[in-house]
Scaffold this motif. Structure first.
Motif, short mmCIF file in Angstrom:
data_model
loop_
_atom_site.label_atom_id
_atom_site.label_comp_id
_atom_site.label_asym_id
_atom_site.label_seq_id
_atom_site.Cartn_x
_atom_site.Cartn_y
_atom_site.Cartn_z
N ASP A 5 0.83 -1.20 0.00
CA ASP A 5 0.00 0.00 0.00
C ASP A 5 0.87 1.26 0.00
N VAL A 6 1.99 1.20 0.73
CA VAL A 6 2.91 2.33 0.80
C VAL A 6 4.34 1.80 0.81
N LEU A 7 5.21 2.43 0.02
CA LEU A 7 6.64 2.19 0.08
C LEU A 7 7.32 3.50 0.45
N MET A 8 8.19 3.45 1.48
CA MET A 8 8.89 4.64 1.93
C MET A 8 10.39 4.50 1.74
N LEU A 9 11.06 5.61 1.48
CA LEU A 9 12.52 5.67 1.49
C LEU A 9 12.94 5.87 2.94
N HIS A 10 13.74 4.96 3.46
CA HIS A 10 13.90 4.82 4.91
C HIS A 10 14.65 5.97 5.58
N ARG A 11 15.82 6.30 5.09
CA ARG A 11 16.57 7.45 5.61
C ARG A 11 17.22 8.17 4.43
N PRO A 12 17.44 9.47 4.54
CA PRO A 12 17.95 10.23 3.38
C PRO A 12 19.30 9.72 2.88
N ASP A 13 19.40 9.62 1.58
CA ASP A 13 20.65 9.26 0.90
C ASP A 13 21.23 10.54 0.32
N THR A 14 22.35 11.03 0.87
CA THR A 14 22.92 12.28 0.37
C THR A 14 23.41 12.16 -1.06
N LEU A 15 23.58 10.93 -1.55
CA LEU A 15 23.97 10.71 -2.94
C LEU A 15 22.75 10.53 -3.85
N VAL A 16 21.60 10.91 -3.36
CA VAL A 16 20.36 10.70 -4.11
C VAL A 16 20.40 11.43 -5.45
N GLU A 17 19.90 10.75 -6.46
CA GLU A 17 19.64 11.35 -7.77
C GLU A 17 18.13 11.25 -7.98
N PRO A 18 17.42 12.35 -7.87
CA PRO A 18 15.95 12.29 -7.90
C PRO A 18 15.38 11.57 -9.11
N GLU A 19 16.08 11.66 -10.26
CA GLU A 19 15.57 10.97 -11.45
C GLU A 19 15.63 9.45 -11.28
N GLU A 20 16.57 8.95 -10.49
CA GLU A 20 16.64 7.52 -10.20
C GLU A 20 15.45 7.09 -9.34
N VAL A 21 15.14 7.89 -8.32
CA VAL A 21 13.98 7.59 -7.47
C VAL A 21 12.70 7.63 -8.30
N ALA A 22 12.59 8.63 -9.17
CA ALA A 22 11.40 8.75 -10.02
C ALA A 22 11.25 7.53 -10.92
N SER A 23 12.35 7.05 -11.47
CA SER A 23 12.30 5.86 -12.32
C SER A 23 11.81 4.65 -11.54
N ALA A 24 12.32 4.47 -10.33
CA ALA A 24 11.90 3.33 -9.50
C ALA A 24 10.41 3.43 -9.15
N PHE A 25 9.97 4.60 -8.72
CA PHE A 25 8.57 4.77 -8.35
C PHE A 25 7.66 4.51 -9.56
N ASP A 26 8.06 5.02 -10.73
CA ASP A 26 7.25 4.81 -11.93
C ASP A 26 7.14 3.32 -12.28
N GLN A 27 8.27 2.61 -12.21
CA GLN A 27 8.26 1.19 -12.52
C GLN A 27 7.34 0.42 -11.58
N LEU A 28 7.46 0.70 -10.29
CA LEU A 28 6.68 -0.03 -9.29
C LEU A 28 5.20 0.32 -9.38
N GLU A 29 4.89 1.57 -9.68
CA GLU A 29 3.49 1.98 -9.81
C GLU A 29 2.87 1.36 -11.06
N ARG A 30 3.56 1.43 -12.19
CA ARG A 30 3.02 0.86 -13.43
C ARG A 30 2.76 -0.63 -13.31
N ALA A 31 3.62 -1.32 -12.57
CA ALA A 31 3.47 -2.77 -12.40
C ALA A 31 2.42 -3.13 -11.36
N GLY A 32 1.83 -2.13 -10.71
CA GLY A 32 0.83 -2.40 -9.67
C GLY A 32 1.41 -2.97 -8.40
N LYS A 33 2.72 -2.80 -8.22
CA LYS A 33 3.38 -3.38 -7.04
C LYS A 33 3.39 -2.45 -5.84
N VAL A 34 3.23 -1.15 -6.07
CA VAL A 34 3.16 -0.17 -4.97
C VAL A 34 2.06 0.82 -5.31
#
Length: 301
Positions: A107-136
């Motif tokens: 029902d909900v997937l959370m990013l656990h603690r901040p990653d200072t090396l975060v690349e927002p486009e990478e997070v966006a890609s992951a969220f899009d994949q998981l949402e499209r697949a109906g997994k999150v």
């Protein structure tokens, strides 16, 4: 949001429980009206241990699964090797959580603690994949500041619906700073989160309070001897006046705030869950709320 919906049960400590004990805890929580069950990929040894124990003990039917909210977190690499918000890592860990829990979706997937090396486009890609697949179905963060959330939103298109942060009478910086803002020389006036409380309220983000009864960063329970004695006295007195328990009053202190926070318990005791649910039904007066705040060692200028 119903009173029971304000309470979630964290699964961080179930790895050592027997399957029967897990089923008893789950059944007791459901009987009390709890529907939210909180997980993380690292709970239970770092490799989905608690998720697997939960899934194997309960083996929920599709109908039972639809009645509850399962949320999990990822992004912390096991073994103290930092954080990883790459698309590959987020998707892989989420899929592993699904397998361990025995469910087709979170029902909900959370990013656990901040990653200072975060690349927002990478997070966006992951969220899009998981949402499209109906997994999150929805996404959130944990322990993030307002600016860290804003950074994610430069690429992430899904709403950030939840931010899980430590909060309670033993760890109340979330509200303490604003109460004493700009008070030079007063320790609690230090801004640690960039106005996270107000940011969440403005942007419709639900704050979930983890370790709601802990002092500091896992320094012990607010109810333990040798802890916050003034607070214990006031909790006991108000509980007696209200015909309830200190646990209920400590919960009511959190749920009284108009931010409409949820409380995520870390207990494995069914009676503590029931007490917290009872507390969510209590509306403290302003005088009671501030008295508890001061008795916990904070200042009201």
């Amino acid at each position: 949001m119903s009173d029971a919906a304000r309470i979630g049960l964290g699964m961080m400590r179930i790895e050592t429980l027997s399957p029967d004990e897990i089923r008893e805890l789950y059944a007791g929580a459901r009987e009390a009206g709890v529907t939210l069950f909180d997980h993380a990929d690292i709970y239970g040894g770092g490799e989905h241990g608690c998720e697997r124990r939960f899934g194997e003990a309960l083996r929920l039917t599709p109908a039972e699964r639809e009645e509850i909210v399962l949320q999990s977190k990822c992004g912390i690499r096991p073994g103290k090797h930092g954080f990883d918000f790459s698309a590959e890592y987020i998707v892989r860990r989420a899929e592993e959580s699904l397998e361990a829990l025995g469910t087709e979706y979170l029902d909900v997937l959370m990013l656990h603690r901040p990653d200072t090396l975060v690349e927002p486009e990478e997070v966006a890609s992951a969220f899009d994949q998981l949402e499209r697949a109906g997994k999150v179905r929805a996404f959130g963060v944990s322990n993030h500041t307002s600016r860290q959330i804003e950074l994610l939103k430069t690429s992430v298109t899904q709403p950030i619906e939840v931010n899980q942060v430590q909060f309670g009478l033993g760890h109340a910086a979330l509200v303490a700073q604003g109460i004493a803002a700009n008070m030079e020389g007063l320790k609690q006036s230090a801004d640690r989160d960039g106005g996270l409380l107000e940011y969440a309220r403005i942007n419709g983000i639900t704050l979930e309070a983890w370790s709601p009864f802990q002092r500091g960063f896992f320094s012990g329970s607010i109810f333990e001897q040798g802890g916050l004695r003034d607070l214990q006295t006031v909790l006991g007195r108000i509980a007696a006046e209200r015909g309830t328990t200190p646990t209920a009053i400590a919960t009511a202190w959190i749920t009284r705030h108009p931010a409409r926070m949820r409380v995520v318990l870390g207990t494995t005791k069914v009676h503590r869950v029931a007490e917290a649910v009872a507390g969510a039904q209590i509306v403290l007066t302003r005088a009671e709320w501030y008295e508890l705040f001061v008795s916990a060692g904070y200042e009201v200028p």
